[in-house]
Design a protein around this motif. Structure first.
Motif, PDB file in Angstrom:
ATOM      1  N   GLU A 160      -3.437   2.110  11.099  1.00 37.63           N
ATOM      2  CA  GLU A 160      -2.512   3.250  11.064  1.00 37.63           C
ATOM      3  C   GLU A 160      -2.005   3.553   9.657  1.00 37.63           C
ATOM      4  N   VAL A 161      -2.228   2.630   8.711  1.00 38.47           N
ATOM      5  CA  VAL A 161      -1.757   2.828   7.339  1.00 38.47           C
ATOM      6  C   VAL A 161      -2.973   2.749   6.426  1.00 38.47           C
ATOM      7  N   GLY A 162      -3.444   3.905   5.987  1.00 35.06           N
ATOM      8  CA  GLY A 162      -4.627   3.944   5.133  1.00 35.06           C
ATOM      9  C   GLY A 162      -4.385   3.255   3.799  1.00 35.06           C
ATOM     10  N   THR A 163      -5.448   2.871   3.146  1.00 27.98           N
ATOM     11  CA  THR A 163      -5.345   2.250   1.825  1.00 27.98           C
ATOM     12  C   THR A 163      -4.610   3.180   0.865  1.00 27.98           C
ATOM     13  N   ASN A 164      -3.674   2.614   0.121  1.00 28.32           N
ATOM     14  CA  ASN A 164      -2.851   3.348  -0.852  1.00 28.32           C
ATOM     15  C   ASN A 164      -1.964   4.402  -0.207  1.00 28.32           C
ATOM     16  N   THR A 165      -1.493   4.114   1.012  1.00 33.92           N
ATOM     17  CA  THR A 165      -0.547   5.019   1.679  1.00 33.92           C
ATOM     18  C   THR A 165       0.615   4.213   2.246  1.00 33.92           C
ATOM     19  N   VAL A 166       1.634   4.945   2.697  1.00 37.94           N
ATOM     20  CA  VAL A 166       2.800   4.343   3.333  1.00 37.94           C
ATOM     21  C   VAL A 166       3.006   4.973   4.702  1.00 37.94           C
ATOM     22  N   LYS A 167       3.694   4.251   5.561  1.00 34.43           N
ATOM     23  CA  LYS A 167       4.016   4.754   6.897  1.00 34.43           C
ATOM     24  C   LYS A 167       5.437   4.321   7.219  1.00 34.43           C
TER      25      LYS A 167
END
Length: 163
Positions: A53-60
């Motif tokens: 649910e949290v792609g690489t280099n992203t935040v959730k």
């Protein structure tokens, strides 16, 4: 190390809490043990999300029992933290950017290395985080309560300073 004086003082002050968790926490603290194994109730490892649910280099942004937590995937691992920048309460879900394992708040360019939590450049406050582990595809955090930052109350760092 605890002595008899500590026992008497503890029991006199905490008569109603001498048994159970309070008693064990007190003695573990006195002998230098961490109370991780004693966590109970609403404390402990909490499910944040699936890793996918949290792609690489992203935040959730997630909610865990009423506590807002920002989950960051920096490529080689995950971090969980308060959802605001420790500088001026900027929401990192909106202004946080991750590149090369570095989380940068784009509002004032404060940045932290997510691998070792070191401060980058002109950053003046450490990034506080929850302990994180991954079990299979599940990302979990050790949450004892909400992590908060102390912000200047006198308005010295206010964005509206020049208005």
């Amino acid at each position: 190390m605890a002595d008899l004086t500590d026992v008497v003082r503890f029991r006199a002050v905490n008569r109603s809490f001498c048994s159970g968790i309070a008693h064990r926490l007190f003695w573990n603290a006195k002998i230098g043990l961490t109370p991780v194994a004693l966590r109970g109730g609403n404390m402990g490892w909490k499910y944040l999300c699936d890793a996918s649910e949290v792609g690489t280099n992203t935040v959730k942004l997630v909610d865990v029992d009423g506590v807002s937590v920002l989950v960051a995937n920096y490529g080689t691992g995950f971090r969980a933290m308060p959802p605001i920048c420790p500088h001026m309460e900027e929401p990192l879900a909106e202004s946080g950017v991750i590149a090369n394992c570095i989380l940068t708040c784009t509002k004032h360019l404060w940045a932290w290395d997510l691998q070792n939590l070191s401060m980058i450049g002109e950053t003046e406050k450490e990034l506080k985080t929850y302990e994180v582990k991954q079990e299979g595809s599940r990302v979990l955090a050790l949450i004892d309560g909400e992590i908060t930052y102390d912000f200047d109350e006198d308005g010295e760092d206010d964005d509206d300073f020049f208005n």
